[in-house]
Motif scaffolding. Sequence first.
Motif, PDB file in Angstrom:
ATOM      1  N   GLY A   1       0.813  -1.222   0.000  1.00 37.07           N
ATOM      2  CA  GLY A   1       0.000   0.000   0.000  1.00 37.07           C
ATOM      3  C   GLY A   1       0.844   1.269   0.000  1.00 37.07           C
ATOM      4  O   GLY A   1       0.374   2.343   0.365  1.00 37.07           O
ATOM      5  N   LYS A   2       2.107   1.160  -0.420  1.00 36.22           N
ATOM      6  CA  LYS A   2       3.006   2.323  -0.445  1.00 36.22           C
ATOM      7  C   LYS A   2       3.177   2.823  -1.885  1.00 36.22           C
ATOM      8  O   LYS A   2       3.022   2.056  -2.843  1.00 36.22           O
ATOM      9  CB  LYS A   2       4.396   1.955   0.101  1.00 36.22           C
ATOM     10  CG  LYS A   2       4.385   1.391   1.500  1.00 36.22           C
ATOM     11  CD  LYS A   2       4.131   2.463   2.531  1.00 36.22           C
ATOM     12  CE  LYS A   2       4.153   1.877   3.931  1.00 36.22           C
ATOM     13  NZ  LYS A   2       3.557   2.788   4.913  1.00 36.22           N
ATOM     14  N   THR A   3       3.515   4.094  -2.013  1.00 32.76           N
ATOM     15  CA  THR A   3       3.755   4.673  -3.337  1.00 32.76           C
ATOM     16  C   THR A   3       5.252   4.938  -3.476  1.00 32.76           C
ATOM     17  O   THR A   3       5.872   5.492  -2.567  1.00 32.76           O
ATOM     18  CB  THR A   3       2.972   5.999  -3.487  1.00 32.76           C
ATOM     19  OG1 THR A   3       1.610   5.721  -3.196  1.00 32.76           O
ATOM     20  CG2 THR A   3       3.081   6.560  -4.886  1.00 32.76           C
ATOM     21  N   TYR A   4       5.813   4.518  -4.636  1.00 33.36           N
ATOM     22  CA  TYR A   4       7.246   4.746  -4.881  1.00 33.36           C
ATOM     23  C   TYR A   4       7.479   6.219  -5.195  1.00 33.36           C
ATOM     24  O   TYR A   4       6.662   6.863  -5.829  1.00 33.36           O
ATOM     25  CB  TYR A   4       7.711   3.847  -6.035  1.00 33.36           C
ATOM     26  CG  TYR A   4       9.217   3.794  -6.218  1.00 33.36           C
ATOM     27  CD1 TYR A   4      10.050   3.376  -5.191  1.00 33.36           C
ATOM     28  CD2 TYR A   4       9.800   4.171  -7.426  1.00 33.36           C
ATOM     29  CE1 TYR A   4      11.432   3.323  -5.349  1.00 33.36           C
ATOM     30  CE2 TYR A   4      11.183   4.109  -7.602  1.00 33.36           C
ATOM     31  CZ  TYR A   4      11.991   3.689  -6.555  1.00 33.36           C
ATOM     32  OH  TYR A   4      13.351   3.640  -6.725  1.00 33.36           O
ATOM     33  N   LYS A   5       8.610   6.742  -4.749  1.00 31.79           N
ATOM     34  CA  LYS A   5       9.038   8.134  -4.987  1.00 31.79           C
ATOM     35  C   LYS A   5       8.174   9.144  -4.236  1.00 31.79           C
ATOM     36  O   LYS A   5       7.909  10.237  -4.727  1.00 31.79           O
ATOM     37  CB  LYS A   5       9.080   8.449  -6.480  1.00 31.79           C
ATOM     38  CG  LYS A   5      10.293   7.804  -7.159  1.00 31.79           C
ATOM     39  CD  LYS A   5      10.654   8.450  -8.463  1.00 31.79           C
ATOM     40  CE  LYS A   5      12.004   7.957  -8.947  1.00 31.79           C
ATOM     41  NZ  LYS A   5      12.258   8.161 -10.342  1.00 31.79           N
ATOM     42  N   GLU A   6       7.697   8.747  -3.057  1.00 27.11           N
ATOM     43  CA  GLU A   6       6.950   9.693  -2.230  1.00 27.11           C
ATOM     44  C   GLU A   6       7.768  10.045  -0.989  1.00 27.11           C
ATOM     45  O   GLU A   6       7.741  11.163  -0.501  1.00 27.11           O
ATOM     46  CB  GLU A   6       5.625   9.054  -1.813  1.00 27.11           C
ATOM     47  CG  GLU A   6       4.445  10.004  -1.952  1.00 27.11           C
ATOM     48  CD  GLU A   6       3.142   9.315  -1.639  1.00 27.11           C
ATOM     49  OE1 GLU A   6       2.255   9.372  -2.505  1.00 27.11           O
ATOM     50  OE2 GLU A   6       2.995   8.706  -0.550  1.00 27.11           O
ATOM     51  N   ASN A   7       8.518   9.039  -0.513  1.00 28.53           N
ATOM     52  CA  ASN A   7       9.281   9.211   0.720  1.00 28.53           C
ATOM     53  C   ASN A   7      10.596   8.437   0.564  1.00 28.53           C
ATOM     54  O   ASN A   7      10.589   7.242   0.267  1.00 28.53           O
ATOM     55  CB  ASN A   7       8.418   8.662   1.877  1.00 28.53           C
ATOM     56  CG  ASN A   7       9.181   8.581   3.184  1.00 28.53           C
ATOM     57  OD1 ASN A   7      10.242   7.962   3.271  1.00 28.53           O
ATOM     58  ND2 ASN A   7       8.640   9.190   4.210  1.00 28.53           N
ATOM     59  N   ASN A   8      11.696   9.127   0.779  1.00 29.53           N
ATOM     60  CA  ASN A   8      13.024   8.555   0.547  1.00 29.53           C
ATOM     61  C   ASN A   8      13.268   7.265   1.319  1.00 29.53           C
ATOM     62  O   ASN A   8      13.811   6.287   0.789  1.00 29.53           O
ATOM     63  CB  ASN A   8      14.066   9.592   0.963  1.00 29.53           C
ATOM     64  CG  ASN A   8      15.146   9.701  -0.074  1.00 29.53           C
ATOM     65  OD1 ASN A   8      15.112   8.996  -1.091  1.00 29.53           O
ATOM     66  ND2 ASN A   8      16.112  10.556   0.176  1.00 29.53           N
TER      67      ASN A   8
END
Length: 274
Positions: A253-260
Amino acid sequence: DIRKTFLSYFESRGHKIVPSASLIPNDPSLLFTVAGMVPWKGILQGTEPAFATRVADVQKCIRAGGKHNDLEEVGFDGRHHTFFEMLGNWSFGDYFKEEAIAMSWELLTSVFGLDPNRIVVTTHYSDDEAAAIWKKVSGKDAILLGDKDNWWSAGDTGPCGPCTEMHYDLGEDMPGGLPGTPDEDGGRFVEIWNDVFMQYNKNEEGKFVPLGRHNVDTGMGVERIAMVAQGVESTFETDVLKHILNKVCEITGKTYKENNKTDISLRIVTDHAR
Ligand code: GLY
């Protein structure tokens, strides 16, 4: 396409094409096959007969322990993997520096069509011959570096020698500096290919004994050349790994390139899942 293009280029130049060897090497000094040359160590050392003088393949590799351990880097940058595939061509006592460098340059620029201005080359500071060949073949002045960057061996003993690396410039929008500078790990320049000139065998006493003949051992990461060819910033965004990364994002449920920090974890899970 990259694998096929690489193999057919070297086949047309007299190389015998062979399948990948096992990831479990027949070698007590190594836990896994860490490079394309591992199955050929005996041939390079001259203890096994060569079945051909020119060979090319795509070798599966694991670098998760020992001398070539990329485990701690995986995820923190977009270009290291515990498992990857290595495109390689070998000369067992056949061609040496001149032909190896000329073929590398031709394949990268004329066959893969990479912009010659974006390619940076490094050589070992002691290897005047390789630097002179680069000047002749490409007009480039090699960056001269030391053992850390331009001396290659699979383990603490065995065949080894100076190498020349080819790096690709991803562009000035990327952070990072040239190979050999303090910010070389910034990401702008990515090493794509390494030609090793196997001239010595390092024995148990740490002595470099010249090999009876000159060999060439090269290694180019499939994932890295795909990254450059596909114009993406990391190997995780190539068609080799993107589908796994997408699935990891979907499951977590995470999005890539949102949080380092999350991106590092997503890349680690993607690498290990692969
Ligand atoms: N054996 C060449 C390399 O791993 O770079």
